[in-house]
Design a protein around this motif. Structure first.
Motif, PDB file in Angstrom:
ATOM      1  N   LEU A  92      -2.399  18.860  42.822  1.00  0.00           N
ATOM      2  CA  LEU A  92      -1.956  18.893  41.430  1.00  0.00           C
ATOM      3  C   LEU A  92      -2.431  17.660  40.662  1.00  0.00           C
ATOM      4  O   LEU A  92      -2.745  17.751  39.471  1.00  0.00           O
ATOM      5  CB  LEU A  92      -0.438  19.008  41.368  1.00  0.00           C
ATOM      6  CG  LEU A  92       0.125  20.317  41.942  1.00  0.00           C
ATOM      7  CD1 LEU A  92       1.653  20.303  41.913  1.00  0.00           C
ATOM      8  CD2 LEU A  92      -0.398  21.533  41.172  1.00  0.00           C
ATOM      9  N   THR A  93      -2.509  16.507  41.340  1.00  0.00           N
ATOM     10  CA  THR A  93      -3.028  15.314  40.677  1.00  0.00           C
ATOM     11  C   THR A  93      -4.508  15.490  40.345  1.00  0.00           C
ATOM     12  O   THR A  93      -4.966  15.062  39.279  1.00  0.00           O
ATOM     13  CB  THR A  93      -2.832  14.068  41.568  1.00  0.00           C
ATOM     14  OG1 THR A  93      -1.434  13.898  41.824  1.00  0.00           O
ATOM     15  CG2 THR A  93      -3.355  12.811  40.882  1.00  0.00           C
ATOM     16  N   ASN A  94      -5.259  16.125  41.237  1.00  0.00           N
ATOM     17  CA  ASN A  94      -6.665  16.407  40.942  1.00  0.00           C
ATOM     18  C   ASN A  94      -6.793  17.298  39.714  1.00  0.00           C
ATOM     19  O   ASN A  94      -7.655  17.082  38.857  1.00  0.00           O
ATOM     20  CB  ASN A  94      -7.329  17.084  42.140  1.00  0.00           C
ATOM     21  CG  ASN A  94      -7.655  16.110  43.252  1.00  0.00           C
ATOM     22  OD1 ASN A  94      -7.531  14.900  43.092  1.00  0.00           O
ATOM     23  ND2 ASN A  94      -8.078  16.637  44.390  1.00  0.00           N
ATOM     24  N   SER A  95      -5.951  18.330  39.637  1.00  0.00           N
ATOM     25  CA  SER A  95      -5.988  19.223  38.474  1.00  0.00           C
ATOM     26  C   SER A  95      -5.701  18.440  37.196  1.00  0.00           C
ATOM     27  O   SER A  95      -6.384  18.615  36.176  1.00  0.00           O
ATOM     28  CB  SER A  95      -4.956  20.348  38.639  1.00  0.00           C
ATOM     29  OG  SER A  95      -5.298  21.197  39.704  1.00  0.00           O
ATOM     30  N   ARG A  96      -4.679  17.590  37.266  1.00  0.00           N
ATOM     31  CA  ARG A  96      -4.330  16.786  36.090  1.00  0.00           C
ATOM     32  C   ARG A  96      -5.470  15.842  35.717  1.00  0.00           C
ATOM     33  O   ARG A  96      -5.805  15.695  34.531  1.00  0.00           O
ATOM     34  CB  ARG A  96      -3.071  15.974  36.379  1.00  0.00           C
ATOM     35  CG  ARG A  96      -2.599  15.132  35.189  1.00  0.00           C
ATOM     36  CD  ARG A  96      -1.423  14.265  35.559  1.00  0.00           C
ATOM     37  NE  ARG A  96      -1.775  13.301  36.599  1.00  0.00           N
ATOM     38  CZ  ARG A  96      -0.912  12.430  37.125  1.00  0.00           C
ATOM     39  NH1 ARG A  96       0.344  12.436  36.741  1.00  0.00           N
ATOM     40  NH2 ARG A  96      -1.296  11.583  38.060  1.00  0.00           N
ATOM     41  N   GLU A  97      -6.089  15.218  36.712  1.00  0.00           N
ATOM     42  CA  GLU A  97      -7.145  14.252  36.428  1.00  0.00           C
ATOM     43  C   GLU A  97      -8.384  14.936  35.863  1.00  0.00           C
ATOM     44  O   GLU A  97      -9.024  14.428  34.935  1.00  0.00           O
ATOM     45  CB  GLU A  97      -7.496  13.480  37.702  1.00  0.00           C
ATOM     46  CG  GLU A  97      -8.439  12.307  37.496  1.00  0.00           C
ATOM     47  CD  GLU A  97      -7.819  11.171  36.702  1.00  0.00           C
ATOM     48  OE1 GLU A  97      -8.576  10.283  36.276  1.00  0.00           O
ATOM     49  OE2 GLU A  97      -6.587  11.174  36.494  1.00  0.00           O
ATOM     50  N   ARG A  98      -8.756  16.113  36.396  1.00  0.00           N
ATOM     51  CA  ARG A  98      -9.901  16.844  35.857  1.00  0.00           C
ATOM     52  C   ARG A  98      -9.674  17.191  34.395  1.00  0.00           C
ATOM     53  O   ARG A  98     -10.583  17.077  33.562  1.00  0.00           O
ATOM     54  CB  ARG A  98     -10.147  18.100  36.686  1.00  0.00           C
ATOM     55  CG  ARG A  98     -10.753  17.851  38.058  1.00  0.00           C
ATOM     56  CD  ARG A  98     -11.127  19.135  38.774  1.00  0.00           C
ATOM     57  NE  ARG A  98      -9.993  19.845  39.338  1.00  0.00           N
ATOM     58  CZ  ARG A  98      -9.636  19.815  40.626  1.00  0.00           C
ATOM     59  NH1 ARG A  98     -10.323  19.075  41.474  1.00  0.00           N
ATOM     60  NH2 ARG A  98      -8.600  20.507  41.062  1.00  0.00           N
TER      61      ARG A  98
END
Length: 266
Positions: free
Chosen positions: A237-243
């Motif tokens: 989920l952090t990757n999704s937010r960062e992208r």
């Protein structure tokens, strides 16, 4: 596979740079490692040193290292496999997707939902790893198989994506987790809200990466490992937010560039 050195490479040393003043340490570490990847000092397939070794070389905390690795994952420069390590990927040109100015308001809302999901689903994954039944695990497996099959044929991936996350919530044994997820519905999936995500992935690379992140979550739940399940969900989920944040900042910068007076732009 041997680990790549970050304090030296070949016969020429590649020392850690001095810490920039006035900048976040995680961002500075991302810049430093990102340059090494793009310059070929760290090559595709190389395994990064351990968190402890990176801490020692750069003189930063474990929290900073983990935040930096999360940002590098979101940028598509590295990929982490729990229990194995973090590996360098082939750098790609450009970002994952680009937002138009009209998408910015929507992306702000999606970012807010992702922040809620990080809090909610990280704990949900940990509880599911402790409490899930074999039938619930099988339902998660079916959702992931459907997701992977639909990626291959450019079919619907939203429904199996949501089913996977909802099944995890149901596997906590706490009905309130599932109630919140059911209330939010498929709109929790960013690509249902932002057209740029749907149209910027003709090769399926973005969805394949999402699928690999799902598999890490599933594997931890399957082996009843709550801490790894929490970590894998947080990374996903952090990757999704960062992208999305990277795309949002690029869109905002482009908007400012387009409206700046010519004299100010030089």
């Amino acid at each position: 596979m041997p680990e790549a050195a970050i304090s030296g490479g070949g016969s020429a040393p590649y020392p850690a740079r001095a810490r920039p003043r006035g900048r976040g340490l995680a961002h500075a570490l991302v810049d430093d490692l990102g340059v090494r990847i793009r310059d070929g000092v760290l090559r595709p397939g190389d395994k990064l040193p351990t968190e402890s070794e990176i801490m020692q070389v750069f003189g930063v905390s474990r929290t900073v290292v983990r935040e930096a690795l999360s940002k590098l994952q979101a940028a598509g420069l590295v990929e982490t496999h729990h229990g194995v390590g973090t590996f360098v990927l082939q750098p790609r040109a450009g970002g994952v997707f680009r937002l138009d100015a009209g998408d910015i308001a929507t992306s702000v809302d999606v970012l807010a939902v992702l922040e809620l999901r990080i809090s909610l689903e990280t704990e949900s994954a940990g509880l599911a790893a402790s409490r899930r039944s074999e039938e619930q695990l099988q339902a998660m497996r079916q959702a992931l198989d459907d997701f992977e099959r639909n990626v291959a044929v450019a079919g619907d991936t939203v429904a199996p994506d949501f089913r996977f996350h909802l099944q995890i919530a149901q596997s906590t044994g706490n009905p309130y987790f599932a109630d919140i997820m059911s209330h939010l519905g498929t709109t929790i999936i960013p690509r249902t809200r932002i057209n740029a995500i749907r149209t910027a992935d003709p090769s399926g690379a973005y969805l394949s990466r999402v699928n690999r992140e799902h598999e890490e979550i599933y594997a931890a739940i399957a082996r009843r490992d709550p801490e790894s399940a929490r970590a894998a969900m947080r990374i996903h989920l952090t990757n999704s937010r960062e992208r999305l944040r990277i795309a949002q900042e690029a869109a905002q910068a482009a908007g400012r560039d387009a409206t700046e007076p010519a004299a100010a732009r030089g």
